[in-house]
Design an enzyme around this catalytic site. Structure first.
Site, short mmCIF file in Angstrom:
data_model
loop_
_atom_site.label_atom_id
_atom_site.label_comp_id
_atom_site.label_asym_id
_atom_site.label_seq_id
_atom_site.Cartn_x
_atom_site.Cartn_y
_atom_site.Cartn_z
CG ASN A 9 -1.70 1.35 1.34
OD1 ASN A 9 -1.97 2.04 0.28
ND2 ASN A 9 -2.28 1.41 2.62
CE LYS A 11 -0.18 3.39 4.56
NZ LYS A 11 -0.03 3.63 6.02
CG HIS A 96 -5.62 2.22 5.07
ND1 HIS A 96 -5.47 3.14 6.06
CD2 HIS A 96 -4.83 1.62 4.97
CE1 HIS A 96 -4.25 2.97 6.51
NE2 HIS A 96 -3.96 1.91 5.79
CD GLU A 98 -2.80 5.96 6.48
OE1 GLU A 98 -2.92 5.82 5.39
OE2 GLU A 98 -1.92 5.43 7.40
CD GLU A 168 -3.76 -2.11 7.45
OE1 GLU A 168 -2.40 -2.32 6.97
OE2 GLU A 168 -4.14 -1.26 7.15
N GLY A 174 2.25 2.50 10.73
CA GLY A 174 3.53 3.74 10.86
C GLY A 174 4.16 4.14 11.74
CB SER A 214 4.98 -1.58 12.38
OG SER A 214 4.69 -0.07 12.44
P1 PGA Z 1 2.77 0.44 7.59
O1 PGA Z 1 1.23 0.74 6.90
O2 PGA Z 1 3.22 -0.79 7.21
O3 PGA Z 1 3.54 1.66 7.29
O4 PGA Z 1 2.62 0.56 9.11
C1 PGA Z 1 0.35 -0.38 7.00
C2 PGA Z 1 -0.71 0.25 6.33
O5 PGA Z 1 -1.22 1.18 6.74
O6 PGA Z 1 -1.49 -0.55 5.54
#
Ligand code: PGA
Length: 251
Positions: A9, A11, A96, A98, A168, A174, A214
């Protein structure tokens, strides 16, 4: 049996030139005997180019990071599921955190988006995850149950074949703070059991459930070795070809 899947992903990272270079690099280094289903989720702007690069490898496809809840019309700036499908992407990521948090996407809205995706023959990578506060208050199982049941449980068993679930935890995205393998496996088992109670064994055992938050080349092996973890949704570590390839080979 269910597939092992790793999704990158991206983003809002990588411009067109950088995105194409990353895909080309990964495809050229991917082992010939790769058995993992790999999905790249780039920006809409060059989704079609990535999808066409993926067409050279039967195990690799492209996904959009979101789609509109509307079919077509006067929705400036939106991208419909039909447009995504016509760009040769096979999947769309929905829900997601976000988007749930920043754009106030509700379970009800996501249910509508799932419908749009299916009308255009896109498969759905459906994300859900609890906040730190919810986990600390012991509400995480209840939250995940409502996220999944309110957006997906109107689907038939047949339709559920086109769903991949990504768990998630928001506190792990992140932040460099991965869920422990035990925490992830516990929630994945809970999700698979929800599917079992609603649809029975075939759907429960046939649905890929991915972990995200992460996940990196150092912890992927241990996470993916868990019974109910079928791969990962990778953010930061999907932007480096060697790291990402290593994650895809961690089963
Ligand atoms: P990350 O993001 O691996 O940077 O923690 C995962 C995601 O948001 O899909």
């Amino acid at each position: 049996m269910r597939k092992n899947i790793v999704v990158g992903n991206w983003k809002m990272n990588l411009n067109r030139v950088e995105g194409i270079a990353l895909v080309e690099d990964i495809l050229s280094k991917l082992p010939n005997d790769n058995n993992t289903h790999i999905i790249f989720a780039p920006s809409f702007v060059y989704l079609n180019t990535v999808a066409e690069l993926c067409a050279k490898n039967t195990k690799v496809v492209a996904a959009a990071q979101d789609c509109s809840a509307n079919r077509k019309g006067a929705f400036t700036g939106e991208v419909s599921a039909n447009m995504i499908a016509s760009s040769n992407a096979r999947y769309v990521i929905l829900g997601h955190s976000e988007r749930r948090v920043n754009f106030k996407e509700s379970n009800e809205l996501l249910k509508t988006k799932v419908g749009q995706a299916f009308d255009s023959n896109l498969k759905v990578i459906f994300c859900c995850g609890e906040s730190l506060l919810q986990r600390e208050s012991g509400l995480h199982f209840k939250w995940i149950k409502s996220s999944i049941s309110e957006s997906l449980f109107h689907l038939s068993s047949e339709e559920f074949k086109n769903i991949v679930i990504a768990y998630e935890p928001i506190w792990a995205i992140g932040t460099g703070k991965t869920a422990t393998t035990e925490q992830a496996q516990e929630m994945h088992f809970f999700i698979r059991n929800l599917l079992f109670e609603k649809y029975g064994n075939k759907v429960a055992l046939g649905t890929s459930i991915l972990y995200g938050g992460s996940c990196n080349y150092e912890n992927a092996k241990e996470l993916f070795a868990s019974q109910d973890i079928d791969g990962g949704l990778i953010g930061g570590s999907s932007l480096n070809s060697d790291d990402f390839i290593e994650i895809t080979q961690s089963f």
